[in-house]
Each structure stands twice: as structure tokens, then as C-alpha cells.
Design an enzyme around this catalytic site. Structure first.
Site, mmCIF file in Angstrom:
data_model
loop_
_atom_site.group_PDB
_atom_site.id
_atom_site.type_symbol
_atom_site.label_atom_id
_atom_site.label_comp_id
_atom_site.label_asym_id
_atom_site.label_seq_id
_atom_site.Cartn_x
_atom_site.Cartn_y
_atom_site.Cartn_z
ATOM 1 N N THR A 13 0.825 -1.219 0.000
ATOM 2 C CA THR A 13 0.000 0.000 0.000
ATOM 3 C C THR A 13 0.857 1.267 0.000
ATOM 4 O OG1 THR A 13 -0.053 -0.176 2.405
ATOM 5 C CG2 THR A 13 -1.957 -1.046 1.204
ATOM 6 N N CYS A 132 18.123 5.025 -2.754
ATOM 7 C CA CYS A 132 17.747 5.630 -4.040
ATOM 8 C C CYS A 132 18.818 6.566 -4.606
ATOM 9 C CB CYS A 132 16.420 6.370 -3.884
ATOM 10 S SG CYS A 132 16.266 7.278 -2.348
ATOM 11 N N HIS A 245 15.008 12.482 -7.616
ATOM 12 C CA HIS A 245 16.151 13.071 -6.917
ATOM 13 C C HIS A 245 17.112 13.630 -7.963
ATOM 14 C CE1 HIS A 245 14.589 11.252 -3.426
ATOM 15 N NE2 HIS A 245 15.421 10.255 -3.257
HETATM 16 P P1 A2P Z 1 0.086 0.110 5.788
HETATM 17 O O1 A2P Z 1 -0.406 0.939 4.651
HETATM 18 O O2 A2P Z 1 -0.863 -0.986 6.168
HETATM 19 O O3 A2P Z 1 0.578 0.910 6.966
HETATM 20 P P2 A2P Z 1 5.312 4.183 2.831
HETATM 21 O O4 A2P Z 1 6.796 3.997 2.837
HETATM 22 O O5 A2P Z 1 4.791 4.755 1.567
HETATM 23 O O6 A2P Z 1 4.825 4.916 4.047
HETATM 24 O O7 A2P Z 1 4.685 2.687 2.943
HETATM 25 C C1 A2P Z 1 5.033 1.793 3.941
HETATM 26 C C2 A2P Z 1 4.438 0.436 3.634
HETATM 27 O O8 A2P Z 1 4.857 -0.479 4.658
HETATM 28 C C3 A2P Z 1 2.917 0.408 3.659
HETATM 29 O O9 A2P Z 1 2.438 -0.511 2.705
HETATM 30 C C4 A2P Z 1 2.626 -0.071 5.066
HETATM 31 O O10 A2P Z 1 1.382 -0.703 5.215
HETATM 32 C C5 A2P Z 1 3.711 -1.105 5.211
HETATM 33 N N1 A2P Z 1 3.955 -1.443 6.608
HETATM 34 C C6 A2P Z 1 4.298 -0.633 7.634
HETATM 35 N N2 A2P Z 1 4.413 -1.327 8.793
HETATM 36 C C7 A2P Z 1 4.150 -2.621 8.489
HETATM 37 C C8 A2P Z 1 4.105 -3.838 9.243
HETATM 38 N N3 A2P Z 1 4.363 -3.871 10.547
HETATM 39 N N4 A2P Z 1 3.796 -4.988 8.587
HETATM 40 C C9 A2P Z 1 3.528 -4.971 7.272
HETATM 41 N N5 A2P Z 1 3.542 -3.860 6.503
HETATM 42 C C10 A2P Z 1 3.858 -2.698 7.098
#
Ligand code: A2P
Length: 350
Positions: A13, A132, A245
Site C-alpha cells: 500500500t 535511491c 532526486h
Molecule cells: P500500511 O499501509 O498498512 O501501513 P510508505 O513507505 O509509503 O509509508 O509505505 C510503507 C508500507 O509499509 C505500507 O504498505 C505499510 O502498510 C507497510 N507497513 C508498515 N508497517 C508494516 C508492518 N508492521 N507490517 C507490514 N507492513 C507494514
């Protein structure tokens, strides 16, 4: 016959996870099944997979999620990778990890396919995707390194907010909207206001007063080039740009390489596109490079202050080549080399 691969995206996500799914679909990655994982918060929601309207239902990432999965692309932060990547390997799944958790671990290759694909050959189950800013720099510097050797690199970065994920994008959008609507605004993701500003801090400060991002560029560049004699120093800044970047790079070579020779070498280099016609106002710009695959380079000049030096301006989409695309290219290389298997499932289990 090609093996049937089940592939997972962990962090599906997020800004990078979404791009990973898009890139897998766009490049027709040879997967028979693709699964999307994120935190408990997103379980049951849907994420797009490809341009044809296909969606995947997001599943909560759990300790037993990796059963039956051959290859997982992780972009869910360092803590998630630290905990779940060893569990994935233990279940027989090869991991390509976009976080910083495993990059400097000697058991894990740190790979940019245009630069050091052979580092994959003896992998132990976790392959790290570099930072990156480092990826786009080494794609351009490797052909120069091969031709003339590199003594020293001095780099200043101008980094987009998408490097901080969805929350960075939302913070810039909100601050710009607040300011245009004459509302008070305050920072929550970054230490200071990012809208209409430049922050000379990315990530936390280390004991030597450099930031963690700056030291990533130093250490990762040396690991990828596999040459401890290359000296690197970096200053990393966050700018109010959504994607791409940009980097001003000064490089001192061992042997003389004139700007025109460098331009000719780079025009043939894999993954590089030269945009360098200053008289016509042609040089790489974040707005134009956004959504594109190559690393763009322009403003290629002789450094007239030293005998063997070049100045370069390098721009790439940090979410694409800087993260998702590089991870998918690693996965493609693993398939091409028939390396989608774990030799020892216990390497990362303490
Ligand atoms: P979620 O959307 O359920 O919080 P970004 O770097 O764009 O903020 O995205 C971080 C990604 O890592 C998101 O998909 C987030 O899911 C996921 N994420 C964060 N913490 C966890 C966790 N403990 N287990 C699985 N996925 C995670």
C-alpha cells in the site's frame, strides 16, 4: 519450461510497494501469482495491479505469510524487513529488500543490475536494494569507473519528498495547500517546513555530524563498486519536489577523461540517457524525468580546478529506478540466472 513463480510485495500500500506492483505488471514479470501484503491496518483493502483495472486484495503480513511464495519484494520499512525477511528465507522465499536493514550485512549482496549483477551469484536469500540516491549515482559512475578509475566523489543531492513514502508526499501537499489558503501550517514528518524550503537533513544525524543518508551514500557506493579505495563525501538535502532526486556530482578520476569522452561513453551505457545540450537549454529536470525508467545525466563538464575531474548533473525517478524498478530488475536477473532458490534456510536465523 519456465518455473512457475509466486511473487509477493510486502508494503504493497506504500509509495514504493504500489510502484513495485505497477512495474511487475508493466514488464510482464513471469509470475503465475502475485500477492500483496501490508500491515493489519490495510488488510482487506485493494491495490491496483497493472493498468487494466486488475486489483489485488491486501493481506495482513504475518509470520506464516511466506509459505508457498518463491520471491518477495519488501518495501515496508527497516523494522518489518529485520523481522520478516529472515522468516521469509526460512520458508524458502528469496527476498529483495528495499529497506536499509540488510544493505551493509556482508551476507547480503547490494545490487544495481547495470553495475554489479554478478554479486547475485552467491546470494544467501536476502538481496538488498541500495538507497535511491546511491542507485542513480552508481549507474552513471560505473562506466566512468571502468574507463578511467575513480579516486574521489563529492556529491550534493536535491531529494524529492516521495523518498519519505506517502507521508512525505502528503506533508508537502498539505503545507502548500495550507499556505495558499492562508492557514497556519506546521511540520509533522520533517523537522522543519518543507514547502518553499530546502532542508539540509535527511534522516538522523550520526556521531560524525553527517546524516545517516549521507553515510549510506558513502558506504553503499564503496560496497557496490567493490573498491575500498574510492573516497566518497556527500551532502544530502530535501527539496519541495514530489518525484525525482537530482544530484550534482564531482568526480576525480585516476586517468584523464575529457567531458566529451565521458559524454560518448555515457551515451552507450546501460540504463543511462544523456540530456546535455546547454546551448539549447537541454538538461535533466525532475518534472520531465518523473515516471521514466532511465537515469538521466547532463551538464557534463571538465572540472577545470583539477587535472582529472568531471562535473555531472544526475536525475532519476527515486520511486522507480531508485526503488521499485531496481528491485524488479534484480528479480528479473535472479530469474534469468536461475537463482530463485534458497540454499540454506537458516543463514539469517540466530
Ligand atoms: P500500511 O499501509 O498498512 O501501513 P510508505 O513507505 O509509503 O509509508 O509505505 C510503507 C508500507 O509499509 C505500507 O504498505 C505499510 O502498510 C507497510 N507497513 C508498515 N508497517 C508494516 C508492518 N508492521 N507490517 C507490514 N507492513 C507494514
Amino acid at each position: 519450461m519456465e518455473r512457475e513463480l509466486t511473487v509477493a510485495v510486502v508494503g504493497a500500500t506504500g509509495a514504493v510497494g504500489r510502484e513495485m506492483l505497477k512495474t511487475l505488471a508493466e514488464r510482464a514479470f513471469p509470475a503465475t501469482k502475485v500477492k500483496a501484503f501490508a500491515s493489519e491496518r490495510s488488510a482487506g483493502t485493494r491495490v491496483p495491479f497493472g493498468e487494466d483495472g486488475t486489483e489485488l486484495v491486501v493481506e495482513e503480513l504475518r509470520e506464516d505469510s511466506f509459505k508457498g511464495i518463491d520471491l518477495a519484494l519488501f518495501s515496508a520499512g527497516g523494522a518489518t524487513s529485520t523481522k520478516f525477511a529472515p522468516l521469509a528465507v526460512h520458508a524458502g522465499c528469496v527476498v529483495v529488500d528495499n529497506s536499509a536493514a540488510w544493505r551493509m550485512d556482508p551476507r547480503c549482496p547490494l545490487v544495481v543490475p547495470e553495475v554489479n549483477p554478478d554479486a547475485l551469484d552467491n546470494h544467501n536469500g536476502i538481496i538488498a536494494n541500495p538507497n535511491c540516491s546511491t542507485i542513480q549515482m552508481v549507474v552513471v559512475l560505473k562506466p566512468i569507473y571502468d574507463m578511467a578509475g575513480i579516486k574521489r566523489i563529492v556529491v550534493s543531492t536535491y531529494q524529492a519528498v516521495s523518498g519519505t513514502g506517502q507521508k512525505g508526499i502528503r506533508e508537502l501537499e498539505k503545507q502548500v495547500s495550507d499556505i495558499f489558503n492562508m492557514r497556519e501550517t506546521s511540520p509533522s514528518v520533517y523537522p522543519c517546513q518543507i514547502a518553499f524550503n530546502i532542508l539540509p537533513q535527511i534522516d538522523i544525524f550520526m556521531d560524525n555530524d553527517y546524516t545517516k543518508e549521507e553515510m549510506k551514500m558513502v558506504n553503499e557506493t564503496v560496497k557496490i563498486l567493490a573498491d575500498p579505495n574510492v573516497r566518497v563525501t556527500a551532502t544530502c538535502a530535501r527539496v519541495p519536489v514530489f518525484y525525482c532526486h537530482a544530484e550534482a556530482v564531482n568526480v576525480e578520476t585516476d586517468k584523464k577523461l575529457a567531458a566529451r569522452e565521458a559524454r560518448a561513453i555515457l551515451a552507450q551505457a546501460p540504463g543511462v540517457r544523456v540530456l546535455d545540450n546547454p546551448r539549447e537549454g537541454i538538461y535533466p529536470l525532475p518534472l520531465e524525468c518523473s515516471g521514466e525508467d532511465p537515469v538521466f545525466v547532463g551538464r557534463i563538464r571538465d572540472d577545470e580546478s583539477i587535472d582529472n575531474g568531471l562535473n555531472l548533473w544526475i536525475v532519476a525517478d527515486n520511486v522507480r529506478k531508485g526503488a521499485a524498478l531496481n528491485a524488479v530488475q534484480i528479480a528479473e536477473e535472479l530469474v534469468r540466472k536461475n537463482l530463485v532458490h534458497v540454499k540454506n534456510r537458516d543463514v539469517f536465523i540466530d
